[in-house]
Write a protein that holds these residues in place. Structure first.
Motif, PDB file in Angstrom:
ATOM      1  N   THR A   1      93.584 -37.915  -8.719  1.00 40.02           N
ATOM      2  CA  THR A   1      94.142 -36.637  -8.259  1.00 40.02           C
ATOM      3  C   THR A   1      95.660 -36.694  -8.140  1.00 40.02           C
ATOM      4  O   THR A   1      96.318 -35.672  -8.031  1.00 40.02           O
ATOM      5  CB  THR A   1      93.548 -36.255  -6.890  1.00 40.02           C
ATOM      6  N   LYS A   2      96.202 -37.886  -8.156  1.00 40.03           N
ATOM      7  CA  LYS A   2      97.653 -38.072  -8.188  1.00 40.03           C
ATOM      8  C   LYS A   2      97.948 -39.155  -9.204  1.00 40.03           C
ATOM      9  O   LYS A   2      97.149 -40.073  -9.398  1.00 40.03           O
ATOM     10  CB  LYS A   2      98.187 -38.488  -6.808  1.00 40.03           C
ATOM     11  N   GLY A   3      99.098 -39.035  -9.860  1.00 36.40           N
ATOM     12  CA  GLY A   3      99.389 -40.055 -10.849  1.00 36.40           C
ATOM     13  C   GLY A   3     100.633 -39.771 -11.647  1.00 36.40           C
ATOM     14  O   GLY A   3     101.466 -38.942 -11.264  1.00 36.40           O
ATOM     15  N   ASP A   4     100.727 -40.436 -12.778  1.00 42.57           N
ATOM     16  CA  ASP A   4     101.942 -40.410 -13.578  1.00 42.57           C
ATOM     17  C   ASP A   4     101.911 -39.365 -14.691  1.00 42.57           C
ATOM     18  O   ASP A   4     102.913 -38.728 -14.988  1.00 42.57           O
ATOM     19  CB  ASP A   4     102.173 -41.796 -14.196  1.00 42.57           C
ATOM     20  N   VAL A   5     100.749 -39.193 -15.320  1.00 44.75           N
ATOM     21  CA  VAL A   5     100.639 -38.354 -16.514  1.00 44.75           C
ATOM     22  C   VAL A   5      99.508 -37.350 -16.314  1.00 44.75           C
ATOM     23  O   VAL A   5      98.374 -37.737 -16.026  1.00 44.75           O
ATOM     24  CB  VAL A   5     100.378 -39.221 -17.766  1.00 44.75           C
ATOM     25  N   ALA A   6      99.808 -36.061 -16.465  1.00 44.34           N
ATOM     26  CA  ALA A   6      98.807 -35.005 -16.271  1.00 44.34           C
ATOM     27  C   ALA A   6      97.841 -34.953 -17.452  1.00 44.34           C
ATOM     28  O   ALA A   6      98.205 -35.261 -18.595  1.00 44.34           O
ATOM     29  CB  ALA A   6      99.496 -33.655 -16.104  1.00 44.34           C
ATOM     30  N   VAL A   7      96.601 -34.545 -17.167  1.00 47.78           N
ATOM     31  CA  VAL A   7      95.572 -34.374 -18.195  1.00 47.78           C
ATOM     32  C   VAL A   7      95.129 -32.914 -18.177  1.00 47.78           C
ATOM     33  O   VAL A   7      94.643 -32.423 -17.160  1.00 47.78           O
ATOM     34  CB  VAL A   7      94.362 -35.299 -17.946  1.00 47.78           C
ATOM     35  N   LEU A   8      95.309 -32.235 -19.303  1.00 47.68           N
ATOM     36  CA  LEU A   8      95.011 -30.800 -19.377  1.00 47.68           C
ATOM     37  C   LEU A   8      93.623 -30.569 -19.965  1.00 47.68           C
ATOM     38  O   LEU A   8      93.196 -31.278 -20.876  1.00 47.68           O
ATOM     39  CB  LEU A   8      96.055 -30.086 -20.240  1.00 47.68           C
ATOM     40  N   ARG A  39      93.796 -30.648 -10.631  1.00 45.52           N
ATOM     41  CA  ARG A  39      94.807 -31.613 -11.072  1.00 45.52           C
ATOM     42  C   ARG A  39      94.139 -32.938 -11.454  1.00 45.52           C
ATOM     43  O   ARG A  39      93.378 -33.503 -10.670  1.00 45.52           O
ATOM     44  CB  ARG A  39      95.854 -31.831  -9.982  1.00 45.52           C
ATOM     45  N   ARG A  40      94.447 -33.408 -12.663  1.00 47.81           N
ATOM     46  CA  ARG A  40      93.917 -34.682 -13.158  1.00 47.81           C
ATOM     47  C   ARG A  40      95.081 -35.498 -13.707  1.00 47.81           C
ATOM     48  O   ARG A  40      95.956 -34.953 -14.391  1.00 47.81           O
ATOM     49  CB  ARG A  40      92.896 -34.463 -14.274  1.00 47.81           C
ATOM     50  N   TYR A  41      95.052 -36.782 -13.440  1.00 53.24           N
ATOM     51  CA  TYR A  41      96.135 -37.653 -13.906  1.00 53.24           C
ATOM     52  C   TYR A  41      95.578 -38.971 -14.426  1.00 53.24           C
ATOM     53  O   TYR A  41      94.461 -39.376 -14.088  1.00 53.24           O
ATOM     54  CB  TYR A  41      97.117 -37.937 -12.765  1.00 53.24           C
ATOM     55  N   ILE A  42      96.395 -39.619 -15.254  1.00 55.85           N
ATOM     56  CA  ILE A  42      96.124 -40.990 -15.660  1.00 55.85           C
ATOM     57  C   ILE A  42      97.398 -41.800 -15.433  1.00 55.85           C
ATOM     58  O   ILE A  42      98.476 -41.245 -15.204  1.00 55.85           O
ATOM     59  CB  ILE A  42      95.697 -41.091 -17.144  1.00 55.85           C
ATOM     60  N   THR A  43      97.271 -43.104 -15.512  1.00 52.85           N
ATOM     61  CA  THR A  43      98.415 -43.976 -15.291  1.00 52.85           C
ATOM     62  C   THR A  43      99.280 -44.077 -16.544  1.00 52.85           C
ATOM     63  O   THR A  43      98.849 -43.718 -17.655  1.00 52.85           O
ATOM     64  CB  THR A  43      97.946 -45.386 -14.915  1.00 52.85           C
ATOM     65  N   HIS A  44     100.503 -44.565 -16.381  1.00 54.75           N
ATOM     66  CA  HIS A  44     101.378 -44.816 -17.528  1.00 54.75           C
ATOM     67  C   HIS A  44     100.752 -45.835 -18.469  1.00 54.75           C
ATOM     68  O   HIS A  44     100.908 -45.747 -19.690  1.00 54.75           O
ATOM     69  CB  HIS A  44     102.746 -45.320 -17.055  1.00 54.75           C
ATOM     70  N   GLU A  45     100.021 -46.788 -17.898  1.00 55.95           N
ATOM     71  CA  GLU A  45      99.383 -47.803 -18.727  1.00 55.95           C
ATOM     72  C   GLU A  45      98.329 -47.174 -19.646  1.00 55.95           C
ATOM     73  O   GLU A  45      98.253 -47.499 -20.841  1.00 55.95           O
ATOM     74  CB  GLU A  45      98.726 -48.873 -17.846  1.00 55.95           C
ATOM     75  N   LYS A  46      97.531 -46.250 -19.098  1.00 58.15           N
ATOM     76  CA  LYS A  46      96.532 -45.557 -19.916  1.00 58.15           C
ATOM     77  C   LYS A  46      97.215 -44.647 -20.931  1.00 58.15           C
ATOM     78  O   LYS A  46      96.779 -44.541 -22.086  1.00 58.15           O
ATOM     79  CB  LYS A  46      95.591 -44.750 -19.011  1.00 58.15           C
ATOM     80  N   PHE A  47      98.289 -44.001 -20.510  1.00 60.20           N
ATOM     81  CA  PHE A  47      99.020 -43.109 -21.412  1.00 60.20           C
ATOM     82  C   PHE A  47      99.561 -43.872 -22.626  1.00 60.20           C
ATOM     83  O   PHE A  47      99.619 -43.323 -23.732  1.00 60.20           O
ATOM     84  CB  PHE A  47     100.168 -42.421 -20.669  1.00 60.20           C
ATOM     85  N   ALA A  48      99.929 -45.138 -22.437  1.00 63.79           N
ATOM     86  CA  ALA A  48     100.437 -45.935 -23.551  1.00 63.79           C
ATOM     87  C   ALA A  48      99.406 -46.042 -24.672  1.00 63.79           C
ATOM     88  O   ALA A  48      99.772 -46.157 -25.855  1.00 63.79           O
ATOM     89  CB  ALA A  48     100.830 -47.325 -23.050  1.00 63.79           C
ATOM     90  N   GLU A  49      98.108 -45.945 -24.327  1.00 63.73           N
ATOM     91  CA  GLU A  49      97.048 -45.992 -25.327  1.00 63.73           C
ATOM     92  C   GLU A  49      96.809 -44.635 -25.995  1.00 63.73           C
ATOM     93  O   GLU A  49      96.188 -44.563 -27.053  1.00 63.73           O
ATOM     94  CB  GLU A  49      95.730 -46.440 -24.677  1.00 63.73           C
TER      95      GLU A  49
END
Length: 296
Positions: A96-103, A118-128
């Motif tokens: 529910t809180k994080g670095d990168v939003a998921v739409l 609100r949905r988020y993922i980490t920067h580490e997941k975003f790198a993938e």
């Protein structure tokens, strides 16, 4: 069948107070109905403007080039894309809180961009998942669940990606205005008929990226698209104010209902008889204030 109902106790104020409560709540209900009517009228106005500017009877229509949606996309790889599938992005990875939003669907289901859950993922997941990044001005389209809805990503979007429930298009803005393309996707009779035809039914059962890419539309001059976008933006601004007014009125109705049936309202300033509202914005605002003042 209704055993036990006769034993339920309810507060019974004097008849005149009952009439005042009914008048008060009826007044707010009327204001709510008027505001909803105004919002519908704005939707109808925008649709009328779109059809006047871009229907087969519009000036210059015959000269406009017939293109596919994929022809309007930017030329770089991945300009049209869906979100990650399968195990690439799991619900368990959302926070529910994080670095990168998921739409997802909720961000486009109203045919305008809106924050829902609100949905988020980490920067580490975003790198993938960087290939699925969403950019300002992208057009998103719902392709699962409630399908065929479309919205434009706002300029102030944080770093974000889309889920598998959305298709995203980064447009070549020299030839395509995002608001024109998005509105065409969810409201153009020409495009909606193609969606229905390709789904072999009157109701769209599903969309995919290939279907969207091959959907045809007339491409008006960019100047005309920009003119429509300016009108769209202005109407959206008015709708936003009206929607906030509607939200406030619905909250007021709930609060008044609670207080009325708890006996917490001062009804001495509420008339027993009154006419209906004319429904214009100034009147709605004034009468809302009067209702609030009468009950404080």
């Amino acid at each position: 069948k209704y055993k036990g109902l006769e034993s339920i106790k309810i507060p019974l104020p004097p008849l005149d107070d009952q009439k005042r409560i009914a008048h008060l709540l009826g007044k707010v209900e009327e204001l709510i109905a008027r505001r909803k009517q105004h919002l519908q009228q704005l939707d109808d106005l925008l649709k009328s403007v779109f059809l006047e500017m871009f229907s087969p009877y519009s000036p210059g229509y015959e000269d406009w080039k017939l293109v596919e949606i994929k022809d309007l996309a930017a030329k770089h790889k991945g300009a049209m894309r869906t979100g990650p599938f399968g195990s690439n992005l799991l619900h368990s990875e959302f926070t529910t809180k994080g670095d990168v939003a998921v739409l997802g669907i909720d961000n486009a289901v109203q045919n305008r961009f809106a924050w829902g859950e609100r949905r988020y993922i980490t920067h580490e997941k975003f790198a993938e998942l960087q290939n699925y990044r969403i950019f300002p001005g992208d057009v998103i389209i719902t392709i699962m669940g409630t399908i065929g809805r479309s919205a434009v990503i706002p300029d102030d979007i944080p770093v974000a990606i889309n889920t598998k429930h959305l298709a995203a298009i980064t447009l070549n803005k020299e030839i395509a205005n995002p608001l024109f393309v998005s509105y065409s996707i969810h409201s153009s009779p020409f495009i909606l008929n193609q969606f229905r035809s390709k789904n072999r039914g009157a109701i769209m059962s599903g969309l995919n990226l290939g279907l969207i890419k091959g959907t045809k539309l007339k491409r008006p001059p960019i100047e005309l698209q920009n003119q429509f976008a300016a009108i769209h933006t202005k109407i959206d601004e008015i709708k936003s104010r009206y929607q906030q007014s509607l939200t406030d009125l619905e909250s007021l109705y709930g609060a008044l209902s609670q207080k009325a049936f708890k006996g917490e309202l001062d009804l001495s300033r509420v008339p027993l008889h009154a006419g209906s509202t004319t429904g214009d914005t100034e009147t709605i605002n004034r009468e809302t204030r009067e209702i609030m003042q009468a009950c404080v």
